[in-house]
Write an enzyme that holds these catalytic residues in place. Sequence first.
Site, PDB file in Angstrom:
ATOM      1  N   ARG A  90      52.026  10.782  66.607  1.00 36.76           N
ATOM      2  CA  ARG A  90      51.351  12.061  66.840  1.00 36.76           C
ATOM      3  C   ARG A  90      52.081  12.880  67.901  1.00 36.76           C
ATOM      4  O   ARG A  90      52.265  14.083  67.743  1.00 36.76           O
ATOM      5  CB  ARG A  90      49.896  11.825  67.254  1.00 36.76           C
ATOM      6  N   GLN A 119      42.706  15.379  65.218  1.00 30.25           N
ATOM      7  CA  GLN A 119      43.133  15.424  66.625  1.00 30.25           C
ATOM      8  C   GLN A 119      41.976  15.916  67.501  1.00 30.25           C
ATOM      9  O   GLN A 119      41.757  15.418  68.607  1.00 30.25           O
ATOM     10  CB  GLN A 119      44.331  16.373  66.817  1.00 30.25           C
ATOM     11  N   TYR A 130      49.812  16.141  58.596  1.00 27.96           N
ATOM     12  CA  TYR A 130      50.108  14.686  58.599  1.00 27.96           C
ATOM     13  C   TYR A 130      49.965  14.051  59.990  1.00 27.96           C
ATOM     14  O   TYR A 130      49.854  14.753  60.975  1.00 27.96           O
ATOM     15  CB  TYR A 130      51.424  14.355  57.904  1.00 27.96           C
ATOM     16  N   GLU A 131      49.898  12.752  60.009  1.00 28.17           N
ATOM     17  CA  GLU A 131      49.549  12.003  61.235  1.00 28.17           C
ATOM     18  C   GLU A 131      48.211  12.459  61.809  1.00 28.17           C
ATOM     19  O   GLU A 131      48.006  12.418  63.026  1.00 28.17           O
ATOM     20  CB  GLU A 131      50.634  12.113  62.303  1.00 28.17           C
ATOM     21  N   GLY A 132      47.300  12.845  60.936  1.00 22.92           N
ATOM     22  CA  GLY A 132      45.987  13.311  61.383  1.00 22.92           C
ATOM     23  C   GLY A 132      45.967  14.824  61.465  1.00 22.92           C
ATOM     24  O   GLY A 132      46.706  15.414  62.245  1.00 22.92           O
TER      25      GLY A 132
END
Lengths: 596, 596
Positions: A297, A445, A438-440
Amino acid sequence: MSYTAPLKDMLFDIAHLARIDQIAQLPGFEEAGLDTAQAVLEECARFNQDVVAPLNQEGDRNPSFFHDGAVTTTPGFKEAYRQYAEGGWQGLQHPVDFGGQGLPKTIGSACSEMLNSANMSFALCPLLTDGAIEALLTAGSDALKATYLEKLVSGQWTGTMNLTEPQAGSDLALVRTRAEPQPDGTYKIFGTKIFITYGEHDMAENIVHLVLARVQGAPEGVKGISLFVVPKFLVNADGSLGARNDVHCVSIEHKMGIKASPTAVLQYGDHGGAIGYLVGEENRGLEYMFIMMNAARYAVGVQGIAISERAYQKAARYAHERIQSRPVDGSIPASAPIVHHPDVRRMLMTMRAVTEGCRAMATVAAAAYDAAHHHPDADARRQNQAFYEFMVPLVKGYSTEMSLEVTSLGVQVHGGMGFIEETGAAQYYRDAKILTIYEGTTAIQANDLVGRKTVRDGGQTARAIAAQIEATEAQLVHNGSADAVAVARRLKDAREAFLEVVDFMVAQAKGNPNAAYAGSVPYLMLAGNLMAGWQLARSLLVAQQEAAAGHDAAFMAAKIVTARFYADHILTRTLAQRVAILEGAANVTALPVDAF
Amino acid sequence: MSYTAPLKDMLFDIAHLARIDQIAQLPGFEEAGLDTAQAVLEECARFNQDVVAPLNQEGDRNPSFFHDGAVTTTPGFKEAYRQYAEGGWQGLQHPVDFGGQGLPKTIGSACSEMLNSANMSFALCPLLTDGAIEALLTAGSDALKATYLEKLVSGQWTGTMNLTEPQAGSDLALVRTRAEPQPDGTYKIFGTKIFITYGEHDMAENIVHLVLARVQGAPEGVKGISLFVVPKFLVNADGSLGARNDVHCVSIEHKMGIKASPTAVLQYGDHGGAIGYLVGEENRGLEYMFIMMNAARYAVGVQGIAISERAYQKAARYAHERIQSRPVDGSIPASAPIVHHPDVRRMLMTMRAVTEGCRAMATVAAAAYDAAHHHPDADARRQNQAFYEFMVPLVKGYSTEMSLEVTSLGVQVHGGMGFIEETGAAQYYRDAKILTIYEGTTAIQANDLVGRKTVRDGGQTARAIAAQIEATEAQLVHNGSADAVAVARRLKDAREAFLEVVDFMVAQAKGNPNAAYAGSVPYLMLAGNLMAGWQLARSLLVAQQEAAAGHDAAFMAAKIVTARFYADHILTRTLAQRVAILEGAANVTALPVDAF
């Protein structure tokens, strides 16, 4: 040159905001002073400018190509990756024990920005390998470490993260991939994973998949998920490659951007079961994955900064070249380069201020990470860890959301030419949009920011940071220059808004979660904005001192203007966010779902 | 169905905000009451939903194709265009004298929105034809009108606007295309025009190019530009098609979006000179072109609303289908459709509120246009014209800038699937980006707003509109409901900010133009935001009355919530813009140009 690394700005942040001199006091970082940072960054700049950046547009035109189970990457990628690995860049931040260079994240982060500015699609492969290394370092057995780490750190093999399944995106409770224990202690893995970045490619001889799956009989939900290593090729006892494992790429996605980066659908176990090795303990997979994800992240946040920088450079260059219309102030009595028009300047200043603000925020967060891992004092480690963890969703969420605005302005500066693909500005706009997903996603977040980072400790970390900001305000007021005083006022307004919102989140999250989470993304944007603005305010103070000391007057003067611009034009947005969060929560969820 | 026309919302605006009953009192519009509006809109919806919308994604996959001077449009486009012309849709707003239906813009604008929601690339062809019709109606000789208008109004032929050249984009003073007078009163045209939308295609039998060029010996700059009709095929005296004219498409652009719409490079006069016919008088071309452009600018604003609506519908549908995670309020004890998550609701509400706000603003502007052209009283015509002209840069600039945010949120609601081209959400994001660029970038709209629309009359029109807004505030306060009072407060803050900025622009534009134009785009965004918020505030008042009268309770309740949401979450942004404009002007241009 299509990309020139912003070395001066990076080194300014590393020296004055992240205080690399203090990091070099920490055990293990004795060699990592400003001279080392400068030498590494300069070498990194050369490599990325000369080798990686020229492949960026080529990757968009000739994306990765799937045929019959194999992925062929863009022409030039394989050779560039060979040079990347040979240059030791993959190991920059990783332990010396496994062949890395053991440098601080404060330096590594700048190098990561350069690689991503040069070519975000290319950079994703090393980014994912970093995540795999992180997971193995944290939770891998000695045997797994011995087998995999050195090859990953050297870049000889690459890594992936396998979380998503068709029905399980943000919601990992829905993961269905299953792992069947075998008598020899290995597992057989069966299932389908989607959205696997560099899940298949031709740049390295082996691919090490880190895979979330459920062991038979595991509890429902996220508490029944385990993490496995599943290599593309099995590894013999002597480290040589053995049989092909039963994991196969069945297709890659046709995406709006980052087209050179293959996004694979991976099929596990269609031919008897893919052999997997448990990482750590059963059912603790999510916990380990979060370690990888936190690293990833932060890295995605840096991608946002990187693509903003690249878009800014391209737009600034075009603004000097393109001749249209007379300046409104009459300073040039003929059609002039568009950089002379106030609105073009407003766009370029916005792009620049946001990019520099986010870079400063990320660099300071990296320094906290370094201290959290290397400081001899446990209290200092704890405080730095709390600071870093608070910053991760902001670095990720704010830097990437702002990169959408920056890359859009980048197209806008180009006018009609911006919409023509050959120009190249459109690629950044298309590439950037993945970063908020992506990656949350930004919402994920923001959930993390509200739940784990703000409410869990009752707002304590948030208020401690606000107190530091207040100290900066006092320094600005004490400084007394018109710029410093103006910035202090904006910072105070934004900090007070932040504190009100923190109190609101702490008060509402339990009893009225809809109200809190209705404002979660605006809170993230407010907090990110404040943190970036704070670091630019600190930069202003440094720049005034440095200018007074006769150091690089033009750079320092620009830094001061940029900080002031940010305060007046960007930080002021917190005024609107404050009202939306505190007074507008109810109407977010007032409509019944069938009204949509 | 991929698109469902928002008939209820359109008719609400037409009936209650634009007051179609009053428009139907105007001479020439006697038949254009609410019943007519409803009948036309329903028929228009059916055509666009059934015939045009299904071709939208196909156009992105199989764009217009150039080969050997000819452009082949996307499969299906030619047949859809035939039905469009046969249905009489091209002539909706055009004079009955030339075969049109002579309906008010208030109705035509809604139809234009539907066509653009259905397929923006397809809709561009009729949009440009409208511009050509407008120019000929205004300045064409009787002979030109007789030859061209009926065929354009029927859709048998299509029209184009030829302004841009490689060196002359926003800056028409740089136009170099030349026109040589011939003894027979025609001209021979020589030059290159770029970015010509539907400059070549296979959907109609002739293409009527409206071309800016300089007659030999004309003054330098914009005062030496004339406007010409240059048909692709010359027209015989009996109206039949004659010889091919010397205008040829040499290539089309490879664009980020609106791929089905061919963007041509046209070469005039490579084989002896293209025959052109002067429109109006020599050297007054820019003036006529502005008439076309004002119509086209309004229409591009409607495109922004149209693509926002389409993106909203797609996102809302996905939010009902996609199942991920439990709602934070515990209302569903399992993974639920994402429409239950507060941040998804925040995104959908933002998309919806912005779209409805911009639609309301555009509809009211259209009503002013109708009154400006048909009101029997000269003062009323003048006031309505001033109001309309003030609104054009806002409809164009604000609706399109906001469409970037809306289409980005549309991708975001889809998560990872949004980035996959097959999903379709990405197309709206790519398509929308042209809207802030063509027919004058947002900065060009903002220059128009500051210079011609605000400063020229010393802020008089702006203040007159503010007085109307103040009257709406009084009605809201008088109404006394919690929603009305809250909206009144936000509206007041925004209006006061607007007035401060208007005073600033009037005071600064002459003496300190850099300060004024540094804030021109923020001023446009503030003013557009206020106008859209004002119309939603009026909607709230109507909706409360209608609900009290028992009319469509669910729709009216949603309207009230949407207006309140807009006020709290969008209108509040004016607080930040106000500060940036009034206090942040100097630092926009403080850096020397070589600092970029």
